[in-house]
Design a protein around this motif. Structure first.
Motif, short mmCIF file in Angstrom:
data_model
loop_
_atom_site.label_atom_id
_atom_site.label_comp_id
_atom_site.label_asym_id
_atom_site.label_seq_id
_atom_site.Cartn_x
_atom_site.Cartn_y
_atom_site.Cartn_z
N GLY A 52 0.78 -1.23 0.00
CA GLY A 52 0.00 0.00 0.00
C GLY A 52 0.81 1.28 0.00
N GLY A 53 2.05 1.22 -0.44
CA GLY A 53 2.88 2.42 -0.45
C GLY A 53 2.50 3.39 -1.56
N ILE A 54 2.69 4.69 -1.28
CA ILE A 54 2.43 5.75 -2.25
C ILE A 54 3.58 6.73 -2.16
N ARG A 55 4.40 6.81 -3.21
CA ARG A 55 5.61 7.63 -3.12
C ARG A 55 5.84 8.44 -4.39
N HIS A 85 -10.89 6.07 2.38
CA HIS A 85 -9.54 5.57 2.11
C HIS A 85 -8.56 6.32 3.00
N GLU A 86 -7.88 5.62 3.85
CA GLU A 86 -6.98 6.24 4.81
C GLU A 86 -5.60 6.43 4.17
N GLY A 149 3.62 8.32 1.48
CA GLY A 149 2.86 7.71 2.55
C GLY A 149 2.36 6.33 2.17
N TYR A 150 1.21 5.97 2.69
CA TYR A 150 0.67 4.64 2.44
C TYR A 150 -0.83 4.66 2.67
N GLY A 151 -1.51 3.68 2.07
CA GLY A 151 -2.95 3.58 2.17
C GLY A 151 -3.39 2.13 2.20
N ASP A 152 -4.67 1.92 2.05
CA ASP A 152 -5.27 0.59 2.12
C ASP A 152 -5.82 0.22 0.74
N PRO A 153 -5.13 -0.64 0.00
CA PRO A 153 -5.59 -0.96 -1.35
C PRO A 153 -7.01 -1.51 -1.43
N LYS A 257 0.57 -0.44 10.23
CA LYS A 257 -0.79 -0.76 9.82
C LYS A 257 -1.61 -0.74 11.10
N GLY A 258 -2.17 0.42 11.43
CA GLY A 258 -2.72 0.60 12.76
C GLY A 258 -1.59 0.59 13.77
#
Length: 400
Positions: A52-55, A85-86, A149-153, A257-258
């Motif tokens: 779930g990475g976003i860079r 979406h977190e 950052g990162y999110g939840d696919p 993750k939490g």
């Protein structure tokens, strides 16, 4: 035909994050009769297993521009889709253990500055501030971008799917597409076990399973599945707001993750050597038969690497482990857009680990090409399938 429509304006094959995002962007443009077909359940392929990475920290300009476009969407995901979406913009922190690694981290800084991405080289002291307790005495330095950052696919996928369905798209699970229908130089639909569906256009968002399906229309596509593994442990509440941490040389990385931590790691060869990506394409391109097991050798490697990097992981107990696929291409970049010489056929696959982070940008751009004849928000001609036929190599091949 068990209720399956006989015609559609657009058939999307593949119910992962890219396919559902494309369904959303098509319906957002007012496209009627959008049909998405998924052989299993939505998200049951590659999308269900990623970190779930976003860079923004890439070395090629198009990758950075795709990230900028995607991140603008991720920030406003709920406003666009009505879904939740977190997206946690807590940064990516790359760690270099060698001077050579530090130089490679420094090389793209002029690109980031030109594109307005706030990336900074960081000292050991700054690294220790970003992740308290992290071992830094073996580091030469690092690089950090707070906009990453990162999110939840799966949560994002659910949001895209629900928004598309509300706008009229039909999403059908449990229906495998077994072949493409082609007449002359045009694809005219798809074949399923429940019958044929005729369509003006077909989008393959089928990840590691793209090559054999495209081959049914006589289109060779160099995409294959490369197994990667992830693990989870915790809780570690003191690290719950830390950035994504990536060891450049080893390929080991972890993120919250939490209150728990998720770990991604390279593969290990038979002699224990780290393998961050495939050495060469396979002789043939076949879809994976099944999700692979997690190699037994990885857990002790992860435990040792994690304990070395942070004392909180000294007595780490892995609570879950799973494998998924990177959908690889020879240059580690996706194939996005119209298939040259085969009207009506489009591809969005081969993301080599970056499908989730770029999904909003990819879907928007491929829909522009489908409906307008070309992508206008960004030039994606370098992502054309044709680059493999001509031998043109516009990208730097890199895998985390």
């Amino acid at each position: 035909m068990s209720g399956l429509p006989r015609t559609a304006s657009t058939v999307i094959v593949g119910g992962g994050i890219v396919g559902t995002a494309a369904a959303y962007f098509l319906t957002d443009r007012g496209e009627p009769d959008v049909l998405l077909l998924e052989r299993g359940s939505l998200g049951s392929g590659t999308s269900g297993g990623g970190l779930g990475g976003i860079r923004h920290q890439f070395t090629d300009e198009l990758d950075v521009r795709l990230s900028l476009l995607a991140t603008a969407f991720w920030r406003e995901f709920d406003a666009f889709t009505g879904g939740s979406h977190e997206f946690e913009q807590r940064g990516y922190l790359f760690l270099a253990e060698t001077e050579e690694g530090l130089r490679s981290l420094r090389e793209p800084l002029p690109l980031y500055e030109r594109l307005g991405v706030p990336v900074e080289m960081v000292s050991r002291a700054r690294i220790a501030d970003l992740v308290p307790g992290l071992r830094v005495d073996d580091l030469a330095g690092g690089r950090f971008c707070a906009q990453d950052g990162y999110g939840d696919p799966l949560a994002a996928l659910a949001g895209f799917a629900a928004a598309a369905a509300l706008e009229g798209a039909r999403l059908v699970e449990g229906t495998a597409v077994t072949g493409l229908l082609r007449e002359g130089d045009r694809v005219t639909g798809v074949r399923t076990a429940d019958g044929d569906v005729l369509a003006e256009r077909v989008l393959l968002a089928t990840g590691a399973w793209t090559a054999p399906l495209a081959a049914t229309a006589g289109v060779p596509v160099p995409i294959w599945g490369y197994a990667r593994s992830l693990m989870e442990a915790g809780p570690y509440p003191l690290l719950a707001r830390s950035p994504m941490v990536i060891e450049l040389e080893s390929g080991f990385h972890f993120r919250p993750k939490g209150a728990r931590q998720r770990f991604a790691m390279p593969n290990l060869t038979a002699d224990g050597t780290v393998e961050k990506g495939p050495g060469a394409p396979p002789a043939t391109f076949e879809g994976p038969a099944a999700r692979p097991d997690v190699p037994a050798s990885l857990e002790p490697w992860v435990k040792a690497r994690a304990a070395w990097r942070h004392p909180a992981f000294a007595d780490i107990r892995i609570s879950d482990a799973w494998s998924c696929f990177y959908e690889m291409t020879p240059d580690d970049h996706p194939v996005v857009g119209a298939v040259p010489g085969v009207a009506g056929l489009y591809l969005a696959a081969g993301f080599s680990g970056h499908g989730f982070m770029h999904a909003p940008a990819t879907a928007q751009l491929v829909v522009e090409e489908m409906l307008d004849g070309r992508a206008t928000t960004l030039d994606i001609s370098d992502l054309s399938l044709d680059r493999f036929r001509t031998g043109r190599r516009p990208f730097t091949a890199t895998v985390l």
